[in-house]
Design a protein around this motif. Structure first.
Motif, PDB file in Angstrom:
ATOM      1  N   GLN A 136       0.802  -1.230   0.000  1.00  0.00           N
ATOM      2  CA  GLN A 136       0.000   0.000   0.000  1.00  0.00           C
ATOM      3  C   GLN A 136       0.836   1.282   0.000  1.00  0.00           C
ATOM      4  N   TYR A 137       2.071   1.234  -0.479  1.00  0.00           N
ATOM      5  CA  TYR A 137       2.871   2.434  -0.661  1.00  0.00           C
ATOM      6  C   TYR A 137       2.466   3.061  -1.995  1.00  0.00           C
ATOM      7  N   THR A 138       2.504   4.382  -2.077  1.00  0.00           N
ATOM      8  CA  THR A 138       2.263   5.084  -3.338  1.00  0.00           C
ATOM      9  C   THR A 138       3.613   5.470  -3.913  1.00  0.00           C
ATOM     10  N   ILE A 139       3.916   4.984  -5.097  1.00  0.00           N
ATOM     11  CA  ILE A 139       5.188   5.301  -5.746  1.00  0.00           C
ATOM     12  C   ILE A 139       5.068   6.681  -6.383  1.00  0.00           C
ATOM     13  N   LEU A 140       5.904   7.622  -5.935  1.00  0.00           N
ATOM     14  CA  LEU A 140       5.893   8.972  -6.483  1.00  0.00           C
ATOM     15  C   LEU A 140       6.876   9.111  -7.644  1.00  0.00           C
ATOM     16  N   TYR A 141       8.090   8.642  -7.447  1.00  0.00           N
ATOM     17  CA  TYR A 141       9.126   8.739  -8.476  1.00  0.00           C
ATOM     18  C   TYR A 141       9.937   7.451  -8.502  1.00  0.00           C
ATOM     19  N   TYR A 142      10.486   7.194  -9.679  1.00  0.00           N
ATOM     20  CA  TYR A 142      11.306   6.011  -9.905  1.00  0.00           C
ATOM     21  C   TYR A 142      12.595   6.499 -10.550  1.00  0.00           C
ATOM     22  N   ASN A 143      13.741   6.164  -9.963  1.00  0.00           N
ATOM     23  CA  ASN A 143      15.044   6.660 -10.427  1.00  0.00           C
ATOM     24  C   ASN A 143      15.053   8.184 -10.522  1.00  0.00           C
ATOM     25  N   HIS A 144      14.717   8.813  -9.420  1.00  0.00           N
ATOM     26  CA  HIS A 144      14.611  10.272  -9.362  1.00  0.00           C
ATOM     27  C   HIS A 144      15.953  10.875  -8.955  1.00  0.00           C
ATOM     28  N   LYS A 145      16.292  11.993  -9.584  1.00  0.00           N
ATOM     29  CA  LYS A 145      17.552  12.648  -9.288  1.00  0.00           C
ATOM     30  C   LYS A 145      17.278  13.989  -8.626  1.00  0.00           C
ATOM     31  N   ILE A 146      17.876  14.209  -7.458  1.00  0.00           N
ATOM     32  CA  ILE A 146      17.787  15.475  -6.742  1.00  0.00           C
ATOM     33  C   ILE A 146      19.208  15.960  -6.494  1.00  0.00           C
ATOM     34  N   TYR A 147      19.596  17.034  -7.152  1.00  0.00           N
ATOM     35  CA  TYR A 147      20.917  17.643  -6.945  1.00  0.00           C
ATOM     36  C   TYR A 147      22.050  16.618  -6.920  1.00  0.00           C
ATOM     37  N   ASN A 148      22.267  15.966  -8.029  1.00  0.00           N
ATOM     38  CA  ASN A 148      23.339  14.987  -8.222  1.00  0.00           C
ATOM     39  C   ASN A 148      23.231  13.750  -7.329  1.00  0.00           C
ATOM     40  N   THR A 149      22.086  13.547  -6.732  1.00  0.00           N
ATOM     41  CA  THR A 149      21.853  12.342  -5.928  1.00  0.00           C
ATOM     42  C   THR A 149      20.710  11.565  -6.544  1.00  0.00           C
ATOM     43  N   GLN A 150      21.001  10.344  -6.962  1.00  0.00           N
ATOM     44  CA  GLN A 150      19.972   9.512  -7.570  1.00  0.00           C
ATOM     45  C   GLN A 150      19.358   8.627  -6.506  1.00  0.00           C
ATOM     46  N   ILE A 151      18.031   8.693  -6.388  1.00  0.00           N
ATOM     47  CA  ILE A 151      17.299   7.887  -5.418  1.00  0.00           C
ATOM     48  C   ILE A 151      16.471   6.878  -6.212  1.00  0.00           C
ATOM     49  N   ASP A 152      16.602   5.614  -5.871  1.00  0.00           N
ATOM     50  CA  ASP A 152      15.962   4.552  -6.653  1.00  0.00           C
ATOM     51  C   ASP A 152      14.449   4.709  -6.694  1.00  0.00           C
ATOM     52  N   ILE A 153      13.809   4.835  -5.541  1.00  0.00           N
ATOM     53  CA  ILE A 153      12.351   4.964  -5.472  1.00  0.00           C
ATOM     54  C   ILE A 153      12.007   6.008  -4.417  1.00  0.00           C
ATOM     55  N   ILE A 154      11.089   6.893  -4.743  1.00  0.00           N
ATOM     56  CA  ILE A 154      10.524   7.796  -3.749  1.00  0.00           C
ATOM     57  C   ILE A 154       9.050   7.434  -3.642  1.00  0.00           C
ATOM     58  N   ALA A 155       8.642   7.089  -2.442  1.00  0.00           N
ATOM     59  CA  ALA A 155       7.278   6.621  -2.209  1.00  0.00           C
ATOM     60  C   ALA A 155       6.656   7.421  -1.075  1.00  0.00           C
ATOM     61  N   LYS A 156       5.351   7.254  -0.913  1.00  0.00           N
ATOM     62  CA  LYS A 156       4.626   7.912   0.168  1.00  0.00           C
ATOM     63  C   LYS A 156       3.775   6.864   0.877  1.00  0.00           C
ATOM     64  N   TYR A 157       3.805   6.913   2.215  1.00  0.00           N
ATOM     65  CA  TYR A 157       3.022   5.988   3.018  1.00  0.00           C
ATOM     66  C   TYR A 157       2.652   6.695   4.314  1.00  0.00           C
ATOM     67  N   ASP A 158       1.377   6.799   4.600  1.00  0.00           N
ATOM     68  CA  ASP A 158       0.884   7.484   5.804  1.00  0.00           C
ATOM     69  C   ASP A 158       1.460   8.899   5.938  1.00  0.00           C
ATOM     70  N   ASN A 159       1.441   9.668   4.862  1.00  0.00           N
ATOM     71  CA  ASN A 159       1.940  11.049   4.819  1.00  0.00           C
ATOM     72  C   ASN A 159       3.419  11.167   5.159  1.00  0.00           C
ATOM     73  N   ILE A 160       4.177  10.112   4.983  1.00  0.00           N
ATOM     74  CA  ILE A 160       5.626  10.124   5.161  1.00  0.00           C
ATOM     75  C   ILE A 160       6.257   9.899   3.787  1.00  0.00           C
TER      76      ILE A 160
END
Length: 109
Positions: A26-50
């Motif tokens: 029940q996680y909501t996937i927001l981004y997949y292979n997202h890059k923020i300021y030269n940092t690549q994050i594999d998955i960004i998800a949201k769960y219970d407003n976190i």
């Protein structure tokens, strides 16, 4: 045939498997292979407003520290900067070649 398939898994397959696993939890996937300021994050998800950054590691055997101190703080700082109005945490998903998934929530180094 199963033995051959096990060792042909690459990081893209592992990240897809991790996304499917998170969707089932029940996680909501927001981004997949997202890059923020030269940092690549594999998955960004949201769960219970976190907002959750998820680092996916594909391993043949268990390693003691799959993330270095520098990698951990780079990801945490990027998430904190981008989502400064939200609660954030960093999770780790380790997948071995037998498709066993180990989900470690809220890792701290």
């Amino acid at each position: 045939v199963l033995f051959i398939l096990q060792y042909n898994m690459n990081w893209k397959d592992a990240e897809k498997l991790a996304c499917d696993y998170l969707n089932k939890k029940q996680y909501t996937i927001l981004y997949y292979n997202h890059k923020i300021y030269n940092t690549q994050i594999d998955i960004i998800a949201k769960y219970d407003n976190i907002i959750i950054g998820v680092e996916v590691k594909l391993r043949k055997n268990k390693t003691m520290f799959p993330l270095t101190y520098k990698q951990y703080y780079r990801i945490i700082n990027a998430l904190s900067y981008e989502y400064h109005h939200h609660l954030i945490r960093l999770d780790l998903i380790i997948i071995n070649h037998y498709y066993n998934i180990e989900h470690i929530e809220n890792i701290v180094i």
